[in-house]
Design a protein around this motif. Structure first.
Motif, PDB file in Angstrom:
ATOM      1  N   ALA A  52      69.822   1.390  66.933  1.00  0.00           N
ATOM      2  CA  ALA A  52      69.956   2.689  67.800  1.00  0.00           C
ATOM      3  C   ALA A  52      70.292   3.874  66.987  1.00  0.00           C
ATOM      4  O   ALA A  52      69.869   4.956  67.171  1.00  0.00           O
ATOM      5  CB  ALA A  52      70.831   2.307  69.068  1.00  0.00           C
ATOM      6  N   LEU A  53      71.629   3.767  65.912  1.00  0.00           N
ATOM      7  CA  LEU A  53      72.060   4.755  65.430  1.00  0.00           C
ATOM      8  C   LEU A  53      70.991   5.041  64.454  1.00  0.00           C
ATOM      9  O   LEU A  53      70.620   6.566  64.377  1.00  0.00           O
ATOM     10  CB  LEU A  53      73.324   4.285  64.424  1.00  0.00           C
ATOM     11  N   ILE A  71      79.597   1.936  67.785  1.00  0.00           N
ATOM     12  CA  ILE A  71      79.434   1.885  66.465  1.00  0.00           C
ATOM     13  C   ILE A  71      80.170   3.122  65.771  1.00  0.00           C
ATOM     14  O   ILE A  71      79.971   4.208  66.393  1.00  0.00           O
ATOM     15  CB  ILE A  71      77.972   1.724  65.980  1.00  0.00           C
ATOM     16  N   ASP A  72      80.974   2.792  64.551  1.00  0.00           N
ATOM     17  CA  ASP A  72      81.856   3.735  63.986  1.00  0.00           C
ATOM     18  C   ASP A  72      80.788   4.434  62.825  1.00  0.00           C
ATOM     19  O   ASP A  72      79.839   3.800  62.140  1.00  0.00           O
ATOM     20  CB  ASP A  72      82.970   3.358  63.252  1.00  0.00           C
ATOM     21  N   LEU A  73      80.787   5.712  62.898  1.00  0.00           N
ATOM     22  CA  LEU A  73      80.181   6.420  61.746  1.00  0.00           C
ATOM     23  C   LEU A  73      80.726   7.428  61.049  1.00  0.00           C
ATOM     24  O   LEU A  73      81.365   8.127  61.701  1.00  0.00           O
ATOM     25  CB  LEU A  73      78.660   7.355  62.316  1.00  0.00           C
ATOM     26  N   VAL A 133      72.539  11.651  51.777  1.00  0.00           N
ATOM     27  CA  VAL A 133      73.072  11.288  52.883  1.00  0.00           C
ATOM     28  C   VAL A 133      72.109  10.585  53.930  1.00  0.00           C
ATOM     29  O   VAL A 133      70.811  10.578  53.642  1.00  0.00           O
ATOM     30  CB  VAL A 133      73.613  12.670  53.477  1.00  0.00           C
ATOM     31  N   GLY A 134      72.641   9.779  54.921  1.00  0.00           N
ATOM     32  CA  GLY A 134      71.843   9.313  55.702  1.00  0.00           C
ATOM     33  C   GLY A 134      72.352   8.177  56.323  1.00  0.00           C
ATOM     34  O   GLY A 134      73.527   8.541  57.000  1.00  0.00           O
ATOM     35  N   VAL A 135      72.205   6.909  56.699  1.00  0.00           N
ATOM     36  CA  VAL A 135      72.901   5.813  57.329  1.00  0.00           C
ATOM     37  C   VAL A 135      72.930   4.751  56.304  1.00  0.00           C
ATOM     38  O   VAL A 135      71.727   4.207  55.918  1.00  0.00           O
ATOM     39  CB  VAL A 135      72.353   5.397  58.469  1.00  0.00           C
TER      40      VAL A 135
END
Length: 288
Positions: free
Chosen positions: A204-205, A4-6, A186-188
């Motif tokens: 999972a991330l 997965i891209d972050l 900030v976070g996901v």
């Protein structure tokens, strides 16, 4: 192993710390995922939406202006790590009146946060001072311009420690944004049109992100090591003070978003952008 891209959309501890800890401590690998950490600072929303993004402020702006259905699944902090730094002659926020302030553009999240805090101090950013818009980088050019007198103050982020710079240069830390304005920052965050909210890789991330936040709280000495890695001009004692003031109390695992505070923040941001606000549960998912 799933990938997965972050993407981070700003530089410094504020955006990079939690993902860096998760990577260095092996939490992504423990979850059975490969996380490709991308520099998305200059990416448009259309490119960002194909992966997960750290910048919740950027996600909110895009939600307000582009209508993209960003959903935040993890919040690391509600206290933005940006500061107003004055030269030797600018010792208070009131001293900014009539002065030249280097600052982010008014259509960017940090720039809007700056305008909101200026207004809290009774300063109209369009009339009461000269806002010199610049691309922030790591703020080293701001420090150079403070020294040569071509600006009087600068709005800086977490690629440096403002107290250490002020002590070395004879400058003044005028205000910390986090003291005056709270917003999930900030976070996901993801666009569910491209990454389903039930994606195993996304889950999972988020778990690895939360584990990194717990490490920052439970292992303060280890956390200070990470602060010192990012801010390598600091002594150990200075890194400890930075952690004690800005990281430890404010970067929190399982961060529960206060919807009243979030709505106030959304309303303030929308007013600065001249757009209609949204309800906080339109962007902050049930997990946060």
């Amino acid at each position: 192993m799933e990938t997965i891209d972050l993407a981070y959309v700003g530089r410094g501890i504020h955006e990079e710390l939690v993902a860096f800890v998760a990577d260095q401590e092996g939490y992504f690998a423990d979850e059975g995922i490969h996380v490709a950490i991308r520099d998305g600072v200059s990416w448009p929303a259309e490119r960002l939406r194909h992966g997960a993004v750290i910048g919740l402020g950027r996600g909110l702006f895009s939600r307000l202006t582009d209508g993209i259905g960003w959903t935040a699944l993890s919040v690391s902090t509600t206290h933005p790590l940006f500061w107003f730094l004055g030269n030797a002659d600018v010792a208070t926020m009131a001293d900014l009146r009539g002065r030249r302030l280097a600052v982010h553009a008014p259509d960017t999240p940090p720039g809007v946060f700056a305008r909101i805090v200026l207004r809290q101090y009774g300063l109209d950013p369009d009339r009461d001072l000269q806002c010199v818009v610049r691309h922030p980088g790591d703020y080293q050019m701001d420090l150079r311009r403070l020294r040569d007198g071509s600006i009087d103050a600068a709005y800086v982020g977490s690629t440096l420690s403002p107290e250490q710079v002020a002590d070395e240069e004879g400058f003044h830390v005028l205000a910390w944004v986090g003291d005056h304005f709270q917003i999930p920052t900030v976070g996901v965050v993801v666009d569910p049109a491209h990454i389903p909210l039930d994606s195993p890789a996304l889950g999972a991330l988020v778990r690895a992100n939360q584990r990194a936040l717990r490490t920052l709280a439970a292992q303060p000495s280890r956390a200070v090591d990470y602060v010192a890695w990012f801010l390598d001009r600091l002594t150990r004692e200075e890194a400890q003070r930075y952690y004690d003031h800005y990281i430890g109390p404010h970067f929190i695992a399982e961060h529960a978003v206060n919807l009243t505070v979030a709505q106030q923040a959304i309303d303030a941001v929308a007013a600065e952008l001249g757009v209609a606000p949204i309800a906080p549960d339109d962007i902050y998912g049930p997990a946060v």
